[in-house]
Design a protein around this motif. Structure first.
Motif, PDB file in Angstrom:
ATOM      1  N   SER A 151       0.813  -1.220   0.000  1.00  0.00           N
ATOM      2  CA  SER A 151       0.000   0.000   0.000  1.00  0.00           C
ATOM      3  C   SER A 151       0.845   1.267   0.000  1.00  0.00           C
ATOM      4  O   SER A 151       0.337   2.348  -0.302  1.00  0.00           O
ATOM      5  N   LEU A 152       2.117   1.156   0.317  1.00  0.00           N
ATOM      6  CA  LEU A 152       3.005   2.319   0.317  1.00  0.00           C
ATOM      7  C   LEU A 152       3.519   2.683  -1.078  1.00  0.00           C
ATOM      8  O   LEU A 152       4.125   3.737  -1.264  1.00  0.00           O
ATOM      9  N   VAL A 153       3.266   1.834  -2.068  1.00  0.00           N
ATOM     10  CA  VAL A 153       3.804   2.072  -3.408  1.00  0.00           C
ATOM     11  C   VAL A 153       3.398   3.443  -3.962  1.00  0.00           C
ATOM     12  O   VAL A 153       4.266   4.188  -4.443  1.00  0.00           O
ATOM     13  N   PRO A 154       2.123   3.850  -3.924  1.00  0.00           N
ATOM     14  CA  PRO A 154       1.810   5.186  -4.464  1.00  0.00           C
ATOM     15  C   PRO A 154       2.553   6.312  -3.741  1.00  0.00           C
ATOM     16  O   PRO A 154       3.037   7.251  -4.392  1.00  0.00           O
ATOM     17  N   ALA A 155       2.657   6.242  -2.426  1.00  0.00           N
ATOM     18  CA  ALA A 155       3.382   7.278  -1.677  1.00  0.00           C
ATOM     19  C   ALA A 155       4.872   7.247  -2.018  1.00  0.00           C
ATOM     20  O   ALA A 155       5.513   8.301  -2.124  1.00  0.00           O
ATOM     21  N   MET A 156       5.424   6.058  -2.192  1.00  0.00           N
ATOM     22  CA  MET A 156       6.832   5.949  -2.568  1.00  0.00           C
ATOM     23  C   MET A 156       7.068   6.551  -3.954  1.00  0.00           C
ATOM     24  O   MET A 156       8.037   7.280  -4.169  1.00  0.00           O
ATOM     25  N   LEU A 157       6.158   6.249  -4.879  1.00  0.00           N
ATOM     26  CA  LEU A 157       6.264   6.813  -6.222  1.00  0.00           C
ATOM     27  C   LEU A 157       6.201   8.343  -6.160  1.00  0.00           C
ATOM     28  O   LEU A 157       7.021   9.036  -6.773  1.00  0.00           O
ATOM     29  N   GLU A 158       5.266   8.859  -5.383  1.00  0.00           N
ATOM     30  CA  GLU A 158       5.109  10.305  -5.266  1.00  0.00           C
ATOM     31  C   GLU A 158       6.335  10.967  -4.630  1.00  0.00           C
ATOM     32  O   GLU A 158       6.694  12.091  -4.986  1.00  0.00           O
TER      33      GLU A 158
END
Length: 150
Positions: free
Chosen positions: A69-76
């Motif tokens: 679930s952290l993937v979008p925040a990591m991408l951002e």
């Protein structure tokens, strides 16, 4: 943070690792909040005393889906697509959790553009995501993440 000005510039980067995210701390509080949000209170995640006694990891570990679930925040945190007005999570093609994430770990993502396909009004981007744990050679999550950018 890396900036990519246009979709055309992004297309030139297919096959390349384009960014590495900042580090994300995995605390017991974060794990507990995720357990509450998902109703997944398995003892290996939330019962610190039992996990110390019975877990092969010597303590509590994060849910695999918390890591994912952290993937979008990591991408951002790693990349700004300047001309993108809106991005949508479109799905996943493949996900594996090859290593545990003990509470107290720090994680970051390495992001590779695997493919880009034109769609009406934008593009579909397939990202290769490798989430690594600080101090460990083996990744904790490997995923093919699909997003649509408009």
């Amino acid at each position: 943070m890396r900036e990519i000005a246009t979709l055309e510039d992004m297309k030139q980067l297919v096959g390349e690792e384009v960014a590495v995210s900042e580090w994300f701390d995995i605390t017991q509080e974060r794990v507990n909040r995720f357990a509450d949000a998902t109703d997944d209170h398995q003892w290996i995640h939330v019962d610190e005393e039992r996990a110390k006694r019975e877990s092969p990891f010597g303590g509590t570990i994060a849910h695999g889906f918390l890591t994912l679930s952290l993937v979008p925040a990591m991408l951002e945190s790693a990349l700004r697509m300047v001309d993108m007005k809106m991005g949508l999570n479109y799905g996943l093609n493949k996900v594996r959790f090859p290593g545990p994430v003990p509470v107290g770990s720090r994680l970051r993502a390495r992001l590779t553009i695997q493919s880009i396909a034109d769609i009406e009004g934008g593009a579909q981007v397939e990202w290769g995501v490798v989430i690594e744990r600080e101090g460990q050679a083996k990744p904790v999550c490997v995923a093919e993440f699909v997003m649509r950018r408009y």
